[in-house]
Scaffold this motif. Sequence first.
Motif, PDB file in Angstrom:
ATOM      1  N   LYS A 184     -54.864  -9.464  31.133  1.00 43.40           N
ATOM      2  CA  LYS A 184     -55.867 -10.240  31.400  1.00 43.40           C
ATOM      3  C   LYS A 184     -56.524 -10.963  30.095  1.00 43.40           C
ATOM      4  O   LYS A 184     -56.269 -10.636  28.748  1.00 43.40           O
ATOM      5  N   PHE A 185     -57.385 -11.862  30.630  1.00 42.75           N
ATOM      6  CA  PHE A 185     -58.220 -12.610  29.595  1.00 42.75           C
ATOM      7  C   PHE A 185     -59.280 -11.644  28.931  1.00 42.75           C
ATOM      8  O   PHE A 185     -59.895 -11.255  30.058  1.00 42.75           O
ATOM      9  N   THR A 186     -59.788 -11.972  27.692  1.00 46.40           N
ATOM     10  CA  THR A 186     -60.826 -11.335  27.453  1.00 46.40           C
ATOM     11  C   THR A 186     -61.945 -12.106  28.026  1.00 46.40           C
ATOM     12  O   THR A 186     -61.910 -13.402  28.341  1.00 46.40           O
ATOM     13  N   THR A 187     -63.300 -11.527  27.865  1.00 52.55           N
ATOM     14  CA  THR A 187     -64.307 -12.520  28.250  1.00 52.55           C
ATOM     15  C   THR A 187     -64.486 -13.866  27.558  1.00 52.55           C
ATOM     16  O   THR A 187     -64.726 -14.932  28.106  1.00 52.55           O
ATOM     17  N   ARG A 188     -64.278 -13.701  26.019  1.00 52.38           N
ATOM     18  CA  ARG A 188     -64.394 -14.815  25.303  1.00 52.38           C
ATOM     19  C   ARG A 188     -63.373 -16.069  25.550  1.00 52.38           C
ATOM     20  O   ARG A 188     -63.756 -17.320  25.793  1.00 52.38           O
ATOM     21  N   GLN A 189     -62.171 -15.623  26.001  1.00 48.59           N
ATOM     22  CA  GLN A 189     -61.114 -16.421  26.258  1.00 48.59           C
ATOM     23  C   GLN A 189     -61.240 -17.229  27.594  1.00 48.59           C
ATOM     24  O   GLN A 189     -61.030 -18.272  27.968  1.00 48.59           O
ATOM     25  N   LYS A 190     -61.896 -16.255  28.520  1.00 46.08           N
ATOM     26  CA  LYS A 190     -62.103 -16.724  29.973  1.00 46.08           C
ATOM     27  C   LYS A 190     -63.189 -17.787  29.775  1.00 46.08           C
ATOM     28  O   LYS A 190     -63.219 -18.872  30.453  1.00 46.08           O
ATOM     29  N   GLU A 191     -64.152 -17.721  29.024  1.00 47.15           N
ATOM     30  CA  GLU A 191     -65.221 -18.509  28.923  1.00 47.15           C
ATOM     31  C   GLU A 191     -64.775 -19.955  28.399  1.00 47.15           C
ATOM     32  O   GLU A 191     -65.155 -20.935  29.106  1.00 47.15           O
ATOM     33  N   VAL A 192     -63.817 -19.880  27.582  1.00 42.47           N
ATOM     34  CA  VAL A 192     -63.548 -21.219  27.132  1.00 42.47           C
ATOM     35  C   VAL A 192     -62.325 -21.772  28.187  1.00 42.47           C
ATOM     36  O   VAL A 192     -62.270 -23.022  28.411  1.00 42.47           O
ATOM     37  N   TYR A 193     -61.509 -20.702  28.852  1.00 45.80           N
ATOM     38  CA  TYR A 193     -60.570 -21.341  29.651  1.00 45.80           C
ATOM     39  C   TYR A 193     -61.394 -21.931  30.978  1.00 45.80           C
ATOM     40  O   TYR A 193     -60.627 -23.160  31.398  1.00 45.80           O
ATOM     41  N   ASP A 194     -62.139 -21.513  31.272  1.00 42.84           N
ATOM     42  CA  ASP A 194     -62.823 -21.758  32.481  1.00 42.84           C
ATOM     43  C   ASP A 194     -63.613 -23.493  32.203  1.00 42.84           C
ATOM     44  O   ASP A 194     -63.563 -24.203  33.134  1.00 42.84           O
TER      45      ASP A 194
END
Length: 457
Positions: free
Chosen positions: A268-278
């Motif tokens: 899974k992506f971490t929350t921080r990774q997901k925020e930038v990925y989005d």
Amino acid sequence: MFSKETYIQRRALLKKALGSGVLLFLGNDEYGLNYADNTFRYRQDSTFLYYFGLSFSGLSAIIDIDEDKEVVFGDELTIDHIVWMGTQPTIKEKSELIGVEKTMPSDSIKEYLLKAQRKGQTIHYLPPYRAEHKLKLLEWLNVPVAQQQASVDFIRAVVNQRNYKSAEEILEIEKACNITADMHITATKILRPGMKEYEVVAALEAVATAAGGDLSFATIATVNGQTLHNHYHGNTVKSGDLFLIDAGAETSMGYAGDMSSTIPADRKFTTRQKEVYDIQVASHLAAVSALRPGVSFKDVYELSARVICDGLKDLGIMKGDSSEAVQAGAHAMFFPCGLGHMMGMDVHDMENLGEVWVGYNGQPKSTQFGRKSLRLARPLEQGFVLTIEPGVYFIPELIDLWKAENKFAEFINYEKLETYKDFGGIRNEEDYLITETGARRLGKKIPLTTDEVEELR
Ligand code: GLY
Ligand code: MN
């Protein structure tokens, strides 16, 4: 190969566009890697392939528009060659496949060109990008390397044909895109912490080879995705890393696919990774939905850059007005490259002929950092094939440099940005055909959203 009619028709259109003169086509030769007989993978010149279809070394060709002649120059194999490398059709047989009747030995081209020059004919040639091309022009036309001037008329005519993909070309590009998608899907499934980057490279490149093709460019597969074109594959993937892949297949006919994906080393992506990925995905989708004939790709690029600024503002990394930030060039801290490029027989299609002709239709390019790396800016037209590949990158050296200069301090919150210096980079890339009313993705879908990626992990 396509049918001979395709090549006959392509040459006829080119002759009509130029009107007069002699067009010289320099085929590619074998190239020694570490000694003459141990060669790089052979790749014919794409313009030669487009008009003459023959993927063999040692060939040149001319179209003599004034004399209405087309000639393929090459030499038959010697028995030594056949013993070591196997046989091939004769030059005559090869040329028949592409509708060229006249063939001549290689050493007669110099005399042919000399005679044409004496008759006052203009010899047109394209920009030489290999040492062997430059040496041939020196020997055949007696033009010193530093003075070799490609013909702008020839360049423009070729670009004007190759930029518009025909139905049979689109089928071939789509084949390359489907293989490319499988390369990415394979890598997304197998990536695990503890693997070496080169193990992922081996697995995804095997997909291209097993499909009967090869690579359209050197694979990028890295835990350092913030380095835009990182070709080092020796790192070990660690839990918490983001892994960026930019890789593509080339079909046996020489058409390219080019896609990118960014995968968490963990499931899974971490929350921080997901925020930038989005943010990257939002930029990507905004760009895709803007694609249609008549829209300038420069505007699509600016839209995608604004969406990145908006997202980074939400994270507190940027501030101020996004449009003003993009006009000033502040977005280039995070998006220092272009949004996409033309794709066809070359992954960056016809880059050897000059981006200013291919992507700018002769209009000048910006010199602003970031914007100057945009390979395509012209209004889009039906039949163009291009990539969409916005990215969000955190490049420590660039952060340090701009921070020391207090550059764009009205748009960049350097205090917050410091906490992202170890983040890496994110890029996703797909390939699109501009249709009559919009755009169509080429090839099967690769995971784009975080949910889609996680589903394959
Ligand atoms: N796929 C590499 C690039 O587009 O530059
Ligand atoms: Mn690309």
